[in-house]
Motif scaffolding. Structure first.
Motif: not given
Length: 474
Positions: A37-63
């Motif tokens: 199970n290479p995807l098992a949770p790993r210990i981060p380098h230091f205490a994180p502020r975020a556990k996960r993230m959502i990236f909203l990609f606006m493809q093409g370049g918003v002005s």
């Protein structure tokens, strides 16, 4: 004086020890052959502020000068011919410092929220949440065309094959839920890097992203195919999978350390577990009408992207580590790429405004925004001068805006600045490498330590660059 122990006594007293050694050897063989199970949770380098993230990609370049980067000088100089010196002008004209016609914003700006952040009427519903947003107005990046700039945004390189950011995060942290993919890309585009934007490159294959649907397609297609089996009963499927596990274990025993074999076995294991978990996560039928309305689901303009954003929240809530949602249309025409028809920005803004605002509100009321990082942005911005006979704007990698929200960033805050026309980042400049380093930092990863050795050298997302933008952190 003690008498020396006889051979018979030694064998009798040591029998349990030999038995233990034999058992340990058998256990080691079984452990070596067992699915990993290479995807098992790993210990981060230091205490994180975020556990996960959502990236909203606006493809093409918003002005940026039509959305969140307010520049009164554009109004004063509208229509004037001024000298602009950038890579895009040089590529188009072969000259440096050539004259271009200044173009004022097409949408009116006003201050919003208690923070008084300036924003245009292009995104009225997102503007309601400005007190939760952290704007970076001094972004700059590599690549003047969509392909290189999009690859740089996702992978930290414009041409060579490098792992995507989601793959680096999954490699560094593992997954919170063993029953779902740790990295999901919703509606990715087939162009401008295509699968490389969610690929693993030289990282082990199990760290690649799982694509749900494609850009421009209906959100109903954003699912994982073949999750169900209409032919075999659950009992037969269990027996079939048991046999498959035995064959996989034998194969792994013959090829220890083979990352491709490990990835295939891990994918079979994950696929089996997803059959009982993913359908429920991807099915939004149990959501209340109030929640559907919050995302604009059921309304023609916002239904599609609203469903994608709601799916992102459900995946986030279920422990998926990195989720990307792409707003785009066709390969040949990235959504926000208005070279000759800037009013089209309003059409795209209407499609995403309520879904994004709904996502922010939903995450906040569920307490998820406290440990989830949201990133909104494009591969670059657009120029303050006109293009296409005065009806569009060109690409601008030299100065543009992104915003972050959630875990660890200052809410209602703005950092950095472009020049008086919104063209070049001039104050507290933030390179894309710096943004990557900062996002990794918020997730508890040191961008200089998150490395993978390949072809004789250590690689990292930020290459040999990048600094954490401490000024935007809480």
């Amino acid at each position: 004086m003690d008498m020396p122990i006889s051979r018979r006594e030694m064998l009798r007293n040591s029998a349990c020890g030999f038995g233990y050694l034999a058992l340990a050897g058998l256990a080691a063989e079984r452990a070596a052959a067992a699915p990993l199970n290479p995807l098992a949770p790993r210990i981060p380098h230091f205490a994180p502020r975020a556990k996960r993230m959502i990236f909203l990609f606006m493809q093409g370049g918003v002005s940026q000068v039509d959305s969140f980067d307010y520049k009164p000088s554009l109004e004063k100089n509208d229509g004037k011919s001024l000298a602009f010196d950038d890579a895009r002008v040089l590529a188009n004209t072969g000259k440096r410092g050539s004259q271009q016609s200044v173009m004022k914003p097409l949408w009116k700006f006003a201050q919003h929220g208690q923070s008084g952040r300036w924003a245009s009427e292009l995104f009225p519903e997102i503007n309601v949440h400005v007190d939760d947003l952290c704007f970076i107005h001094s972004m700059h990046t590599e690549g003047v065309a969509h392909g290189p700039a999009t690859l740089f945004l996702h992978c930290g390189a414009t041409n060579v094959v490098r792992p995507s950011m989601g793959s680096w995060v999954l490699y560094g942290l593992g997954s919170e839920n063993e029953n779902l993919p740790g990295f999901v890309s919703i509606g990715p585009s087939a162009g401008n890097g295509g699968a490389r934007n969610y690929g693993n490159a030289f990282l082990p294959a199990m760290y690649q992203g799982t694509a749900l649907g494609r850009a421009g397609a209906s959100a109903e297609q954003a699912t994982i195919r073949n999750l169900g089996n209409a032919v075999l009963s659950p009992a037969d499927q269990r027996r079939q999978f048991g046999l498959l596990r035995e064959l996989n274990a034998e194969q792994l025993g013959r090829s220890p350390g083979d990352s491709e074999v490990e990835a295939i076995i891990a994918s079979y294991e994950l696929g089996w577990r997803m059959q009982n978990n993913a359908p429920g996560v991807l099915d939004t039928k149990g959501e209340s009408q109030e929640t559907l309305d919050l995302y604009g689901i059921g309304q023609s303009a916002t239904d599609n992207f609203g469903r994608q954003c709601l799916m992102a929240r459900r995946l986030c809530e279920s422990g998926v580590r990195f989720i990307q949602v792409t707003y785009g249309d066709s390969t040949a025409n990235p959504a926000w790429d208005q070279h000759s028809n800037m009013p089209q920005h309003a059409v795209h803004a209407k499609n995403v405004d309520r879904p994004i605002a709904g996502l922010l509100a939903d995450l906040k009321r569920r307490g998820l925004l406290d440990d989830t990082l949201v990133w909104w942005g494009s591969e670059f911005g657009r120029t303050p001068y006109a293009q296409g006979k005065g009806t569009g704007r060109d690409h601008n990698p030299d100065g543009f805006t992104v915003w972050l929200a959630g875990a660890g960033v200052k809410p209602g805050f703005a950092f950095g600045a472009t020049d008086e026309l919104g063209h070049m980042a001039v104050e507290d400049r933030v390179h894309m490498h710096d943004l990557h380093a900062t996002i990794l930092h918020l997730l508890g990863l040191n961008h200089e330590q998150l490395t993978y050795r390949y072809s004789g050298r250590n690689f990292r997302l930020t290459d040999v660059h990048g600094r954490v933008v401490e000024e935007i952190l809480v």
